[in-house]
Scaffold this motif. Structure first.
Motif, PDB file in Angstrom:
ATOM      1  N   ASN A 118     -15.884   4.604  22.754  1.00  0.00           N
ATOM      2  CA  ASN A 118     -15.439   3.427  23.502  1.00  0.00           C
ATOM      3  C   ASN A 118     -16.277   2.196  23.187  1.00  0.00           C
ATOM      4  O   ASN A 118     -16.094   1.148  23.798  1.00  0.00           O
ATOM      5  N   GLU A 145     -13.505   0.382  25.850  1.00  0.00           N
ATOM      6  CA  GLU A 145     -12.130   0.868  25.952  1.00  0.00           C
ATOM      7  C   GLU A 145     -11.987   2.109  25.075  1.00  0.00           C
ATOM      8  O   GLU A 145     -12.492   2.139  23.946  1.00  0.00           O
ATOM      9  N   TRP A 146     -11.301   3.124  25.602  1.00  0.00           N
ATOM     10  CA  TRP A 146     -11.135   4.352  24.817  1.00  0.00           C
ATOM     11  C   TRP A 146     -10.412   4.043  23.511  1.00  0.00           C
ATOM     12  O   TRP A 146      -9.441   3.288  23.486  1.00  0.00           O
ATOM     13  N   TYR A 147     -10.890   4.646  22.435  1.00  0.00           N
ATOM     14  CA  TYR A 147     -10.211   4.500  21.150  1.00  0.00           C
ATOM     15  C   TYR A 147      -8.850   5.206  21.215  1.00  0.00           C
ATOM     16  O   TYR A 147      -8.669   6.126  22.014  1.00  0.00           O
ATOM     17  N   PRO A 148      -7.908   4.790  20.374  1.00  0.00           N
ATOM     18  CA  PRO A 148      -6.587   5.452  20.362  1.00  0.00           C
ATOM     19  C   PRO A 148      -6.738   6.963  20.184  1.00  0.00           C
ATOM     20  O   PRO A 148      -7.484   7.439  19.320  1.00  0.00           O
ATOM     21  N   GLY A 149      -6.031   7.718  21.018  1.00  0.00           N
ATOM     22  CA  GLY A 149      -6.081   9.169  20.937  1.00  0.00           C
ATOM     23  C   GLY A 149      -7.151   9.797  21.803  1.00  0.00           C
ATOM     24  O   GLY A 149      -7.271  11.029  21.860  1.00  0.00           O
ATOM     25  N   TYR A 150      -7.959   8.975  22.497  1.00  0.00           N
ATOM     26  CA  TYR A 150      -9.038   9.489  23.330  1.00  0.00           C
ATOM     27  C   TYR A 150      -8.870   8.998  24.768  1.00  0.00           C
ATOM     28  O   TYR A 150      -8.334   7.920  25.022  1.00  0.00           O
ATOM     29  N   ARG A 151      -9.346   9.793  25.686  1.00  0.00           N
ATOM     30  CA  ARG A 151      -9.464   9.423  27.087  1.00  0.00           C
ATOM     31  C   ARG A 151     -10.585  10.265  27.678  1.00  0.00           C
ATOM     32  O   ARG A 151     -11.202  11.075  26.958  1.00  0.00           O
TER      33      ARG A 151
END
Length: 423
Positions: free
Chosen positions: A42, A47-53
């Motif tokens: 992040n 902000e979370w990178y695409p594909g991550y949470r």
């Protein structure tokens, strides 16, 4: 020979852009199997990178890049993202990952020959590495990239003597408990020895190397056309208070008033917690409206040479701090590899490196007038004179910051019984 195995512990790892990514690739290329315990990507915006949470993925494998080598196994521990980059969110990010990573120590199975902590801020990042090493009787080496608690004060304004004392004791405990430390300069080595009481042999001096691609020019006709007709100053990297980029903007405003027909332009390639305040300052100084300052955004490291190639000079700056002056900024190596003159606004080891190499002009940290004068002086040199400075920069890179040599030193210190000979 039995394959050596290393557990890397670091909050920041691929797909975030940190040099540990390349270090891991170097280890694997030299026949060392690597597992990584890290955070959820992040950085720098929170902000979370695409594909991550937050829920994951918590386990991944990444191709090792060498035939016959196992993939890099990646375990991700939770963390509170630094969303908004306020002081509170950065603090929560700093403390959440090390504590949550402790809950993931059962996941890397080992056995390992060494634990390697790539220790950017915070120093607490070393805690999971130290506990894993203690529980499994594996030596722990900490690469000290940000000296704490001093680096903390460049990000969070801790004024209380009580809390400063607490931060100092916590930091020194982490450094003492590591089996070995790596410092980026002799000055930092001496400071760590004073604070930990470790013998000199347990605190190595190994500067951060520069990836080889920084030395390969990448002419970009589109960028060259877009920024033609001016003197292009380029800064690449993280925007944080420690970089004192407000000094660079103020210096640019001063220099432009005296440029007499010369168009000075600053390209800021990167992002970070200071992005909003820098944008506001550029508006206040009238630099944004005139196109004198351009925020280019973040780019993958391999694309940075597109910008350094078109630069007339490269800018590196740090805040006025004795402790920040203990090290040579990592970006200085990549600047030298680009074979361009360097404008340095800093004290200590970084300034000395530029002046000793004769590869640019240096002024004191946070001295906007001194930096402005150097901007004008460099701008008024002939192209041949600037090219000569660039060649001195490249010679310093070849002598001091080549990847192969520094990687060999690091691996030899980390795994002294089996220094790799393959590359």
């Amino acid at each position: 020979m039995e394959q050596r195995r290393v557990l890397v512990v670091t909050q920041h790892y691929w797909p975030e852009n940190f040099r540990i990514n390349d270090l891991v690739e170097g280890f694997v290329a030299d026949g060392i199997a690597v597992d990584v315990l890290c955070g959820l990507p992040n950085y720098p915006k929170g902000e979370w990178y695409p594909g991550y949470r937050y829920a994951g993925p918590r386990y991944e494998e990444r191709a090792a890049g060498r035939e016959g080598m196992p993939p890099v196994r990646i375990w991700r521990a939770g963390e509170i993202p630094r969303r908004g980059n306020s002081g509170l969110m950065i603090f929560l990010n700093y403390v959440s990952w090390p504590l949550l990573a402790l809950l993931s120590l059962w996941r890397p199975k080992g056995p390992y020959d060494a634990v390697f902590c790539y220790n950017t801020s915070p120093v607490l990042m070393a805690l999971p590495a130290l506990l894993y090493g203690w529980r499994h009787h594996v030596p722990v080496t900490v690469y000290v990239l940000d000296l704490w608690p001093e680096n903390l004060y460049s990000v969070l304004p801790v004024k209380s003597r009580f809390w400063q004392g607490v931060a100092r004791r916590v930091s020194d405990w982490h450094y003492r408990k590591a089996d070995k430390l790596i410092a980026m300069s002799s000055s930092l080595q001496r400071r760590l020895i004073e604070r930990t009481g470790k013998p000199e042999g347990d605190v190595a001096v190994i500067p951060q190397y520069c990836e080889d691609f920084y030395a390969l020019p990448q002419p970009d006709e589109g960028l060259a056309a877009q920024y033609a007709g001016g003197f292009n100053l380029v800064f690449t990297g993280n925007f944080s208070p420690a970089q004192s980029l407000d000094t660079v903007l103020r210096a640019l405003a001063l220099a432009r008033k005296e440029a007499k027909g010369q168009t000075l332009r600053l390209l800021l390639v990167g992002d970070g917690m200071s992005r909003a305040s820098l944008g506001a300052l550029a508006e206040e100084l009238g630099l944004a409206q005139s196109g004198a300052v351009v925020f280019c955004g973040s780019v993958p490291p391999a694309e940075v040479p597109r910008y350094t190639t078109l630069a007339d000079a490269l800018v590196v700056s740090l805040s006025a701090s004795e402790d920040l002056g203990l090290t040579v900024p990592a970006k200085l190596a990549s600047y030298m590899a680009a074979a361009k003159p360097i404008l340095a606004s800093m004290d200590g080891e970084g300034r000395a490196a530029v002046e000793t190499a004769g590869c640019g002009l240096a002024s004191a940290a946070c001295d906007a007038r001194g930096l402005a004068a150097n901007m004008l002086s460099l701008c008024r040199l002939t192209a041949e004179e600037r090219a000569a400075m660039g060649q001195k920069a490249f010679a310093c890179y070849q002598k001091c910051y080549r990847r192969a040599e520094l990687l060999r030193q690091l691996e030899g210190f980390l795994l002294p019984a089996n220094t790799p000979t393959e590359g």
